[in-house]
Motif scaffolding. Sequence first.
Motif, PDB file in Angstrom:
ATOM      1  N   ARG A 100      -4.924   5.852 -13.132  1.00  0.00           N
ATOM      2  CA  ARG A 100      -4.539   7.214 -13.557  1.00  0.00           C
ATOM      3  C   ARG A 100      -5.106   8.267 -12.613  1.00  0.00           C
ATOM      4  N   MET A 101      -5.621   7.835 -11.475  1.00  0.00           N
ATOM      5  CA  MET A 101      -6.214   8.703 -10.457  1.00  0.00           C
ATOM      6  C   MET A 101      -7.433   9.445 -10.997  1.00  0.00           C
ATOM      7  N   GLU A 102      -8.180   8.784 -11.867  1.00  0.00           N
ATOM      8  CA  GLU A 102      -9.449   9.307 -12.355  1.00  0.00           C
ATOM      9  C   GLU A 102     -10.586   8.637 -11.588  1.00  0.00           C
ATOM     10  N   PHE A 103     -11.636   9.418 -11.343  1.00  0.00           N
ATOM     11  CA  PHE A 103     -12.727   8.952 -10.479  1.00  0.00           C
ATOM     12  C   PHE A 103     -13.435   7.747 -11.097  1.00  0.00           C
ATOM     13  N   VAL A 104     -13.709   6.741 -10.225  1.00  0.00           N
ATOM     14  CA  VAL A 104     -14.456   5.561 -10.641  1.00  0.00           C
ATOM     15  C   VAL A 104     -15.804   5.495  -9.926  1.00  0.00           C
ATOM     16  N   ALA A 105     -15.746   5.592  -8.576  1.00  0.00           N
ATOM     17  CA  ALA A 105     -16.997   5.444  -7.825  1.00  0.00           C
ATOM     18  C   ALA A 105     -16.809   5.952  -6.410  1.00  0.00           C
ATOM     19  N   SER A 106     -17.938   6.296  -5.797  1.00  0.00           N
ATOM     20  CA  SER A 106     -17.983   6.573  -4.370  1.00  0.00           C
ATOM     21  C   SER A 106     -18.440   5.290  -3.688  1.00  0.00           C
ATOM     22  N   ILE A 107     -17.650   4.820  -2.721  1.00  0.00           N
ATOM     23  CA  ILE A 107     -17.935   3.534  -2.091  1.00  0.00           C
ATOM     24  C   ILE A 107     -18.969   3.744  -0.993  1.00  0.00           C
ATOM     25  N   GLY A 108     -20.112   3.150  -1.164  1.00  0.00           N
ATOM     26  CA  GLY A 108     -21.188   3.265  -0.184  1.00  0.00           C
ATOM     27  C   GLY A 108     -21.180   2.091   0.774  1.00  0.00           C
ATOM     28  N   GLU A 109     -22.161   1.212   0.638  1.00  0.00           N
ATOM     29  CA  GLU A 109     -22.257   0.062   1.529  1.00  0.00           C
ATOM     30  C   GLU A 109     -21.205  -0.969   1.151  1.00  0.00           C
ATOM     31  N   ALA A 133      -9.339   8.380   1.406  1.00  0.00           N
ATOM     32  CA  ALA A 133      -9.990   8.451   2.720  1.00  0.00           C
ATOM     33  C   ALA A 133      -9.336   9.586   3.491  1.00  0.00           C
ATOM     34  N   GLY A 134     -10.130  10.552   3.917  1.00  0.00           N
ATOM     35  CA  GLY A 134      -9.552  11.714   4.588  1.00  0.00           C
ATOM     36  C   GLY A 134      -8.607  12.445   3.661  1.00  0.00           C
ATOM     37  N   HIS A 135      -7.377  12.716   4.151  1.00  0.00           N
ATOM     38  CA  HIS A 135      -6.389  13.413   3.332  1.00  0.00           C
ATOM     39  C   HIS A 135      -5.625  12.489   2.399  1.00  0.00           C
ATOM     40  N   TYR A 136      -5.823  11.193   2.499  1.00  0.00           N
ATOM     41  CA  TYR A 136      -4.879  10.235   1.945  1.00  0.00           C
ATOM     42  C   TYR A 136      -5.394   9.582   0.667  1.00  0.00           C
ATOM     43  N   VAL A 137      -4.525   9.618  -0.361  1.00  0.00           N
ATOM     44  CA  VAL A 137      -4.780   8.908  -1.610  1.00  0.00           C
ATOM     45  C   VAL A 137      -3.840   7.711  -1.619  1.00  0.00           C
ATOM     46  N   LEU A 138      -4.391   6.510  -1.399  1.00  0.00           N
ATOM     47  CA  LEU A 138      -3.606   5.291  -1.225  1.00  0.00           C
ATOM     48  C   LEU A 138      -3.718   4.418  -2.459  1.00  0.00           C
ATOM     49  N   ARG A 139      -2.578   3.926  -2.922  1.00  0.00           N
ATOM     50  CA  ARG A 139      -2.579   2.970  -4.043  1.00  0.00           C
ATOM     51  C   ARG A 139      -2.329   1.576  -3.491  1.00  0.00           C
ATOM     52  N   PHE A 140      -3.170   0.627  -3.909  1.00  0.00           N
ATOM     53  CA  PHE A 140      -3.086  -0.753  -3.436  1.00  0.00           C
ATOM     54  C   PHE A 140      -2.543  -1.624  -4.570  1.00  0.00           C
ATOM     55  N   ASP A 141      -1.399  -2.239  -4.327  1.00  0.00           N
ATOM     56  CA  ASP A 141      -0.741  -3.070  -5.343  1.00  0.00           C
ATOM     57  C   ASP A 141      -0.675  -4.514  -4.881  1.00  0.00           C
ATOM     58  N   VAL A 142      -1.022  -5.412  -5.778  1.00  0.00           N
ATOM     59  CA  VAL A 142      -0.929  -6.849  -5.505  1.00  0.00           C
ATOM     60  C   VAL A 142      -0.022  -7.443  -6.574  1.00  0.00           C
ATOM     61  N   VAL A 193       0.869  -1.172   0.000  1.00  0.00           N
ATOM     62  CA  VAL A 193       0.000   0.000   0.000  1.00  0.00           C
ATOM     63  C   VAL A 193       0.912   1.229   0.000  1.00  0.00           C
ATOM     64  N   SER A 194       0.652   2.162  -0.896  1.00  0.00           N
ATOM     65  CA  SER A 194       1.509   3.338  -1.038  1.00  0.00           C
ATOM     66  C   SER A 194       0.675   4.613  -0.928  1.00  0.00           C
ATOM     67  N   LEU A 195       1.237   5.593  -0.229  1.00  0.00           N
ATOM     68  CA  LEU A 195       0.648   6.929  -0.190  1.00  0.00           C
ATOM     69  C   LEU A 195       1.238   7.716  -1.351  1.00  0.00           C
ATOM     70  N   VAL A 196       0.414   8.071  -2.341  1.00  0.00           N
ATOM     71  CA  VAL A 196       0.916   8.706  -3.563  1.00  0.00           C
ATOM     72  C   VAL A 196       0.495  10.171  -3.679  1.00  0.00           C
ATOM     73  N   ALA A 197      -0.493  10.597  -2.905  1.00  0.00           N
ATOM     74  CA  ALA A 197      -0.954  11.980  -2.995  1.00  0.00           C
ATOM     75  C   ALA A 197      -1.693  12.350  -1.720  1.00  0.00           C
ATOM     76  N   LEU A 198      -1.824  13.647  -1.494  1.00  0.00           N
ATOM     77  CA  LEU A 198      -2.578  14.162  -0.356  1.00  0.00           C
ATOM     78  C   LEU A 198      -3.758  14.971  -0.885  1.00  0.00           C
ATOM     79  N   ALA A 199      -4.932  14.693  -0.383  1.00  0.00           N
ATOM     80  CA  ALA A 199      -6.146  15.398  -0.787  1.00  0.00           C
ATOM     81  C   ALA A 199      -6.397  16.556   0.187  1.00  0.00           C
ATOM     82  N   LEU A 200      -6.467  17.762  -0.348  1.00  0.00           N
ATOM     83  CA  LEU A 200      -6.658  18.951   0.487  1.00  0.00           C
ATOM     84  C   LEU A 200      -8.147  19.212   0.653  1.00  0.00           C
ATOM     85  N   PRO A 201      -8.659  19.226   1.885  1.00  0.00           N
ATOM     86  CA  PRO A 201     -10.103  19.317   2.104  1.00  0.00           C
ATOM     87  C   PRO A 201     -10.606  20.749   1.960  1.00  0.00           C
TER      88      PRO A 201
END
Length: 524
Positions: A489-498, A515-524, A315-323
């Motif tokens: 490419r950090m383009e919007f896909v969906a808002s995760i609900g339930e 989530a919050g300030h954090y843009v996390l990339r998940f690599d497998v 899991v990598s932190l690649v960007a910070l989201a400014l609220p």
Amino acid sequence: MPIYVQHEVLGRIPDVFNAEAIWQAPGLALFSRRPLLRDLLERSPREHRGRAATRCFSHVTLMLPQEEVDDDYHLTRGARARELAQTLAALHQKDFGDLLGSDQVRYDVLGKDELAPGEVEVRFGHAVYLPAPDEKALFNVSVSRDSAVWKPVCAVYPSQRLALIGGSEGAASYVASGWPFGGDSAILLLNDGPDAQPVVQMRPKDAFDCNFDASQGHYVIKAKGSSASARLLLKITRSSSAPPAARPAPQRSASTAAAVAGTASPSRAAVWQARPQAQADSSDLTAVPQPTRRPAPRSGETDATYAPMLQRQRVSLVALALPRLSRYRDTGATALEVPFSHTLGLNADPAAGRAISFLVNDSDELYACTDSGRQRITAPASFTPVDARAIRVLPAPPAMAERYCATVSLVQPLSTGVAPGARLAFGRGSPALAALRVLDSPRFLGSGNNASADRIGLSRNAFSFEAAPQGFKIGRQSASQALYHLDERMEFVASIGEASADAPYLLPAGHHLVAGHYVLRFDV
């Protein structure tokens, strides 16, 4: 180097608003009188053939003692200054009319604090241009030391051929703020017309490297053999009132795409609330990453067959989201500032030097801040506070624009491994991935309650995740936690609900979760 700007200070002028006293001394004592404006123009023609002048300069700037100019404005609304300019233009036309051709004679009268009573400063030359009253600027020129704070220098007009930019008024037609080079150096800007980008050269030419950075849209100027701090960035932008270029220039500023505004369904921001003392204390404890527990190897297996699998799940932190802090006014938060060091890594130490920081205030205004000051910015934008590295600020996707102003891409992403088969949680109260929660400190948040910046938008238990062969299984653990899925490419896909542990949301490998300030990339 040719003299592009003739600069002289005339002294002992009894009345600085007397055009005749500035233009020419009375009498015929030609060899004893001091040179005045007419003599200076005659001795420095614009063009000549042999010793004979064939063309005369026609644009002249006069600077008078500031106190005299202020008094004239207070008493006559500037009538004496206007009359001085008109009279000098008439004398200029009368004495040099045969050397002007179709050029218009123009004079401008300004004030200058450094001049003593009875002194008049005159400036004319190849790089001195005065626009006509109705002439619109073609280009605007600005400079920066860090690519974040840009200081305007001058405008370039359609009929203006040359502009000389330097560190002092004595040798240049325009002064650049924060000039890092010597007084004998200057930037020469040549205007080849409205259908071409101006040409930029340094003087002296062999003492500087001047290159156009197409990715950033500005020139990078550095003195040869100097330290990295001795550099200047020059940006030339076409004025909004100028006609579009008819043909592409060989070195054109990179255009910046406009941010696309969007809306999302309104929802009330989650505001932190007082908790029992035991819970409040536990939330402020320093979170330590949980050590990875490796299973004992089975018969016939070695560490060499198991370790690579651990390395591939990260899991990598690649960007910070400014609220948008306007959503959190009830918390007392007034500003969120994210600083970066001279290596463009996140700088959590307030005593260490910073190269640049990005600040959002409670009016949702975004600023780039450096030692030169701060400047309002809009996304998308790119900054090069140090050579060879750029830091990008991207607009929030329209579906996230209700919560976020922009995202700042990290030049140095942070990464940590994830054990397969284990379900972990991410949030303020979870030790998992704590090393990636880089804003978990009051240092970044301006507020009166000494609260961590993570209290803005990140729940104590935000979401759970589990590595799987198909990707990562995401479970939403807090009803107030906003989660967003972005693609590779950090383009919007969906808002995760339930989403829960029993019915998880599948995040493909290489995709991102916000989530919050954090843009996390998940690599497998």
